[in-house]
Design a protein around this motif. Structure first.
Motif, PDB file in Angstrom:
ATOM      1  N   THR A   6       0.791  -1.246  -0.040  1.00  0.00           N
ATOM      2  CA  THR A   6      -0.108   0.043  -0.092  1.00  0.00           C
ATOM      3  C   THR A   6       0.671   1.229   0.018  1.00  0.00           C
ATOM      4  OG1 THR A   6      -1.825  -1.250   1.156  1.00  0.00           O
ATOM      5  CG2 THR A   6      -1.974   1.190   1.371  1.00  0.00           C
ATOM      6  N   ARG A   7       0.395   2.164  -0.741  1.00  0.00           N
ATOM      7  CA  ARG A   7       1.343   3.406  -0.769  1.00  0.00           C
ATOM      8  C   ARG A   7       0.982   4.344   0.480  1.00  0.00           C
ATOM      9  NH1 ARG A   7      -0.910   5.890  -4.860  1.00  0.00           N
ATOM     10  NH2 ARG A   7       0.329   4.976  -6.482  1.00  0.00           N
ATOM     11  N   THR A   8       1.907   4.650   1.023  1.00  0.00           N
ATOM     12  CA  THR A   8       1.946   5.641   2.270  1.00  0.00           C
ATOM     13  C   THR A   8       3.194   6.560   2.040  1.00  0.00           C
ATOM     14  OG1 THR A   8       3.764   4.566   3.752  1.00  0.00           O
ATOM     15  CG2 THR A   8       1.257   3.688   3.585  1.00  0.00           C
ATOM     16  N   GLU A   9       3.213   7.544   3.082  1.00  0.00           N
ATOM     17  CA  GLU A   9       4.419   8.190   2.855  1.00  0.00           C
ATOM     18  C   GLU A   9       5.817   7.723   2.935  1.00  0.00           C
ATOM     19  OE1 GLU A   9       3.253   7.946   7.471  1.00  0.00           O
ATOM     20  OE2 GLU A   9       2.256   7.932   5.598  1.00  0.00           O
ATOM     21  N   ARG A  10       5.991   6.369   3.261  1.00  0.00           N
ATOM     22  CA  ARG A  10       7.010   5.809   3.099  1.00  0.00           C
ATOM     23  C   ARG A  10       7.410   4.868   1.827  1.00  0.00           C
ATOM     24  NH1 ARG A  10       9.024   3.776   8.366  1.00  0.00           N
ATOM     25  NH2 ARG A  10       9.237   2.018   7.605  1.00  0.00           N
ATOM     26  N   THR A  11       6.556   4.917   1.026  1.00  0.00           N
ATOM     27  CA  THR A  11       6.694   4.111  -0.100  1.00  0.00           C
ATOM     28  C   THR A  11       7.571   4.974  -1.118  1.00  0.00           C
ATOM     29  OG1 THR A  11       4.720   3.159   0.007  1.00  0.00           O
ATOM     30  CG2 THR A  11       5.317   2.862  -1.929  1.00  0.00           C
ATOM     31  N   ASP A  12       8.469   4.080  -1.721  1.00  0.00           N
ATOM     32  CA  ASP A  12       9.396   4.595  -2.907  1.00  0.00           C
ATOM     33  C   ASP A  12       9.038   4.220  -4.157  1.00  0.00           C
ATOM     34  OD1 ASP A  12      10.378   1.998  -3.132  1.00  0.00           O
ATOM     35  OD2 ASP A  12      12.188   2.529  -1.885  1.00  0.00           O
ATOM     36  N   GLY A  13       9.640   4.650  -5.340  1.00  0.00           N
ATOM     37  CA  GLY A  13       9.021   4.261  -6.633  1.00  0.00           C
ATOM     38  C   GLY A  13       9.328   2.596  -6.940  1.00  0.00           C
ATOM     39  N   ALA A  14      10.366   2.077  -6.420  1.00  0.00           N
ATOM     40  CA  ALA A  14      10.534   0.562  -6.530  1.00  0.00           C
ATOM     41  C   ALA A  14       9.495  -0.199  -5.934  1.00  0.00           C
ATOM     42  CB  ALA A  14      11.989   0.277  -5.949  1.00  0.00           C
ATOM     43  N   ALA A  15       9.105   0.179  -4.748  1.00  0.00           N
ATOM     44  CA  ALA A  15       8.126  -0.525  -3.997  1.00  0.00           C
ATOM     45  C   ALA A  15       6.786  -0.250  -4.677  1.00  0.00           C
ATOM     46  CB  ALA A  15       7.862   0.042  -2.585  1.00  0.00           C
ATOM     47  N   GLU A  16       6.564   0.725  -5.327  1.00  0.00           N
ATOM     48  CA  GLU A  16       5.202   0.923  -6.227  1.00  0.00           C
ATOM     49  C   GLU A  16       5.422   0.102  -7.484  1.00  0.00           C
ATOM     50  OE1 GLU A  16       3.497   4.873  -7.124  1.00  0.00           O
ATOM     51  OE2 GLU A  16       4.116   5.653  -5.203  1.00  0.00           O
ATOM     52  N   ALA A  17       6.398   0.003  -7.965  1.00  0.00           N
ATOM     53  CA  ALA A  17       6.881  -0.904  -9.217  1.00  0.00           C
ATOM     54  C   ALA A  17       6.346  -2.372  -8.926  1.00  0.00           C
ATOM     55  CB  ALA A  17       7.952  -0.606  -9.833  1.00  0.00           C
ATOM     56  N   ARG A  18       7.002  -2.748  -7.874  1.00  0.00           N
ATOM     57  CA  ARG A  18       6.708  -4.348  -7.374  1.00  0.00           C
ATOM     58  C   ARG A  18       5.319  -4.430  -7.024  1.00  0.00           C
ATOM     59  NH1 ARG A  18      11.322  -2.883  -4.345  1.00  0.00           N
ATOM     60  NH2 ARG A  18      10.200  -2.592  -2.424  1.00  0.00           N
ATOM     61  N   ALA A  19       4.699  -3.541  -6.319  1.00  0.00           N
ATOM     62  CA  ALA A  19       3.256  -3.719  -6.091  1.00  0.00           C
ATOM     63  C   ALA A  19       2.426  -3.939  -7.434  1.00  0.00           C
ATOM     64  CB  ALA A  19       2.801  -2.781  -5.258  1.00  0.00           C
ATOM     65  N   ALA A  20       2.648  -2.959  -8.342  1.00  0.00           N
ATOM     66  CA  ALA A  20       1.824  -3.082  -9.560  1.00  0.00           C
ATOM     67  C   ALA A  20       1.924  -4.348 -10.381  1.00  0.00           C
ATOM     68  CB  ALA A  20       2.183  -1.887 -10.290  1.00  0.00           C
ATOM     69  N   SER A  21       3.226  -4.944 -10.475  1.00  0.00           N
ATOM     70  CA  SER A  21       3.476  -6.218 -11.026  1.00  0.00           C
ATOM     71  C   SER A  21       2.903  -7.372 -10.185  1.00  0.00           C
ATOM     72  CB  SER A  21       4.971  -6.413 -11.473  1.00  0.00           C
ATOM     73  OG  SER A  21       5.637  -6.323  -9.989  1.00  0.00           O
ATOM     74  N   GLY A  22       2.403  -6.995  -9.187  1.00  0.00           N
ATOM     75  CA  GLY A  22       1.924  -8.411  -8.233  1.00  0.00           C
ATOM     76  C   GLY A  22       0.618  -8.368  -8.099  1.00  0.00           C
ATOM     77  N   ASN A  23      -0.316  -7.402  -8.580  1.00  0.00           N
ATOM     78  CA  ASN A  23      -1.902  -7.473  -8.323  1.00  0.00           C
ATOM     79  C   ASN A  23      -2.482  -7.470  -9.845  1.00  0.00           C
ATOM     80  OD1 ASN A  23      -2.052  -4.983  -9.199  1.00  0.00           O
ATOM     81  ND2 ASN A  23      -1.954  -4.154  -6.909  1.00  0.00           N
ATOM     82  N   THR A  24      -3.773  -7.518  -9.704  1.00  0.00           N
ATOM     83  CA  THR A  24      -4.528  -7.567 -11.021  1.00  0.00           C
ATOM     84  C   THR A  24      -4.974  -6.225 -11.369  1.00  0.00           C
ATOM     85  OG1 THR A  24      -6.666  -8.127  -9.978  1.00  0.00           O
ATOM     86  CG2 THR A  24      -5.345  -9.928 -10.596  1.00  0.00           C
ATOM     87  N   ILE A  25      -4.738  -5.157 -10.839  1.00  0.00           N
ATOM     88  CA  ILE A  25      -5.238  -3.613 -11.084  1.00  0.00           C
ATOM     89  C   ILE A  25      -4.187  -3.110 -11.857  1.00  0.00           C
ATOM     90  CG2 ILE A  25      -7.083  -3.504  -9.446  1.00  0.00           C
ATOM     91  CD1 ILE A  25      -5.383  -1.825  -7.614  1.00  0.00           C
ATOM     92  N   GLY A  26      -2.888  -3.443 -11.682  1.00  0.00           N
ATOM     93  CA  GLY A  26      -1.461  -3.023 -12.414  1.00  0.00           C
ATOM     94  C   GLY A  26      -1.071  -1.645 -11.589  1.00  0.00           C
ATOM     95  N   ARG A  27      -1.503  -1.552 -10.286  1.00  0.00           N
ATOM     96  CA  ARG A  27      -0.930  -0.316  -9.648  1.00  0.00           C
ATOM     97  C   ARG A  27      -0.922  -0.611  -8.153  1.00  0.00           C
ATOM     98  NH1 ARG A  27      -4.624   2.192  -7.309  1.00  0.00           N
ATOM     99  NH2 ARG A  27      -6.814   2.032  -7.818  1.00  0.00           N
ATOM    100  N   ILE A  28      -0.316   0.065  -7.481  1.00  0.00           N
ATOM    101  CA  ILE A  28      -0.282  -0.054  -6.227  1.00  0.00           C
ATOM    102  C   ILE A  28      -1.429   0.691  -5.607  1.00  0.00           C
ATOM    103  CG2 ILE A  28       0.952   2.137  -5.681  1.00  0.00           C
ATOM    104  CD1 ILE A  28       2.558   0.545  -3.524  1.00  0.00           C
ATOM    105  N   VAL A  29      -2.129  -0.036  -4.560  1.00  0.00           N
ATOM    106  CA  VAL A  29      -3.204   0.624  -3.731  1.00  0.00           C
ATOM    107  C   VAL A  29      -2.842   1.766  -2.865  1.00  0.00           C
ATOM    108  CG1 VAL A  29      -4.864  -0.132  -1.947  1.00  0.00           C
ATOM    109  CG2 VAL A  29      -4.334  -1.738  -3.945  1.00  0.00           C
ATOM    110  N   ASP A  30      -3.553   2.764  -2.739  1.00  0.00           N
ATOM    111  CA  ASP A  30      -3.218   3.861  -2.060  1.00  0.00           C
ATOM    112  C   ASP A  30      -3.808   3.697  -0.561  1.00  0.00           C
ATOM    113  OD1 ASP A  30      -1.920   6.617  -2.266  1.00  0.00           O
ATOM    114  OD2 ASP A  30      -3.649   6.934  -0.964  1.00  0.00           O
TER     115      ASP A  30
END
Length: 252
Positions: free
Chosen positions: A192-216
């Motif tokens: 989940t995107r929080t104030e601690r989330t960086d771009g690399a974590a967002e990219a990993r999340a996007a590739s690991g779910n079915t909506i293609g992006r990180i959940v906020d």
């Protein structure tokens, strides 16, 4: 949609940052008076000041160690005093990234594993135990426990265990308190995107779910606000996944 939350009173543990902070902010937007609680008094006070600047509802901050019963009991008593009662408890207090990061049996440290469980699982029980009499007195209330999608994954045994524990206590509390008007549900966020989330974590999340992006975090907060409302009375003892969908997995 009117969630019928205006005038309700909520306690959000883990409310100084991350998902807990987003939940507190969303509840305030829905007309709820909120007490936020966390371990770090300085961060807690800064968050409370930020939230007060964006709402006309009451916001209070109380430091707590959820691994300590006296601290938890004092928190709930303080929240009831600050708000004039309590309707909603959101349990979101956990150490980010877990205490125990072991991925192999041989690497598990007993003290780290027990602290992880003490803060998140037993900590949730402590807070629920202290809050339940106030919710029951109202004849209606809600407890929302924040778990995590590690519940369904191998690779980090203690992360799995603590989230299984959250689901287990949610069902037990739901069965006990539901007939008396207090519903209990769990939400299992994924990355989940929080104030601690960086771009690399967002990219990993996007590739690991079915909506293609990180959940906020705000999306988790919107779900929790609904679950904390009288509109969700039909749900009790259940656990909902909120990680953007897991490909190839069927749960029933």
């Amino acid at each position: 949609m009117d969630l019928h939350l205006t005038g309700k009173r909520a306690l959000v543990t883990g409310g100084s940052r991350g998902i807990g902070k987003a939940i507190a902010r969303r509840l305030l937007q829905e007309g709820v008076d909120v007490v936020i609680a966390a371990r770090d008094p300085a961060r807690l006070d800064a968050t409370a000041a930020e939230l007060r600047g964006a709402t006309t509802r009451r916001v209070a901050a109380i430091a707590v160690d959820t691994a300590d019963r006296d601290s938890v009991d004092a928190l709930v008593a303080g929240a009831v005093e600050a708000l004039g009662g309590l309707d909603i408890l959101v349990n979101a207090a956990a150490l980010p990234g877990d205490v125990s990061t072991a991925t192999r049996l041989a690497d598990i440290d007993d003290a780290d594993a027990l602290l992880d469980l003490d803060i998140k699982v037993i900590g949730y029980l402590r807070t629920a135990r202290a809050a339940a009499p106030h919710l029951l007195k109202n004849g209606w209330g809600r407890i929302v426990n924040i778990g995590g999608l590690a519940i369904y994954k191998t690779g980090r045994p203690i992360a799995t265990l603590r989230n299984v524990g959250v689901a287990a206590i949610t069902k037990n509390l739901g069965d006990e308190l539901g007939p008396q008007g207090v519903g209990v549900v769990a939400v299992h966020p994924g990355a989940t995107r929080t104030e601690r989330t960086d771009g690399a974590a967002e990219a990993r999340a996007a590739s690991g779910n079915t909506i293609g992006r990180i959940v906020d975090a705000d999306e988790i907060a919107a779900l929790v606000a609904f679950l904390a409302s009288p509109l969700a009375d039909a749900l009790n003892g259940e656990a909902l996944s909120a990680g953007g969908g897991s490909a190839g997995v069927i749960r029933y």
